[in-house]
Design a protein around this motif. Sequence first.
Motif, PDB file in Angstrom:
ATOM      1  N   THR A  52       0.854  -1.190   0.000  1.00  0.00           N
ATOM      2  CA  THR A  52       0.000   0.000   0.000  1.00  0.00           C
ATOM      3  C   THR A  52       0.884   1.231   0.000  1.00  0.00           C
ATOM      4  OG1 THR A  52      -0.093  -0.048   2.411  1.00  0.00           O
ATOM      5  CG2 THR A  52      -1.865  -1.156   1.239  1.00  0.00           C
ATOM      6  N   LYS A  53       0.486   2.219  -0.793  1.00  0.00           N
ATOM      7  CA  LYS A  53       1.241   3.472  -0.861  1.00  0.00           C
ATOM      8  C   LYS A  53       0.724   4.436   0.206  1.00  0.00           C
ATOM      9  CE  LYS A  53       2.311   3.198  -5.737  1.00  0.00           C
ATOM     10  NZ  LYS A  53       2.241   3.875  -7.039  1.00  0.00           N
ATOM     11  N   ARG A  54       1.637   5.005   0.924  1.00  0.00           N
ATOM     12  CA  ARG A  54       1.275   5.966   1.955  1.00  0.00           C
ATOM     13  C   ARG A  54       1.766   7.341   1.558  1.00  0.00           C
ATOM     14  NH1 ARG A  54       2.879   2.473   7.319  1.00  0.00           N
ATOM     15  NH2 ARG A  54       1.453   0.785   6.903  1.00  0.00           N
ATOM     16  N   LYS A  55       0.968   8.321   1.857  1.00  0.00           N
ATOM     17  CA  LYS A  55       1.359   9.690   1.522  1.00  0.00           C
ATOM     18  C   LYS A  55       2.087  10.347   2.652  1.00  0.00           C
ATOM     19  CE  LYS A  55      -2.206  10.541  -1.812  1.00  0.00           C
ATOM     20  NZ  LYS A  55      -3.282  11.391  -2.226  1.00  0.00           N
TER      21      LYS A  55
END
Length: 55
Positions: free
Chosen positions: A52-55
Amino acid sequence: MIKKVGIVLFAMGIVMIFIGMPYLLGYSTNEFLKYPLYLGLLVTVIFAPTPTKRK
């Protein structure tokens, strides 16, 4: 909870692949070993963990 179920199904897919591996490599002629092999590949691909990409 859903993530844990996905990880368990992914692990079961890996185990199923190893169960069917003798059929794939030609060590066994048991036709029933091809079903865990191919189902394990399918389950593993469907439930593979994705980052999952986290900002």
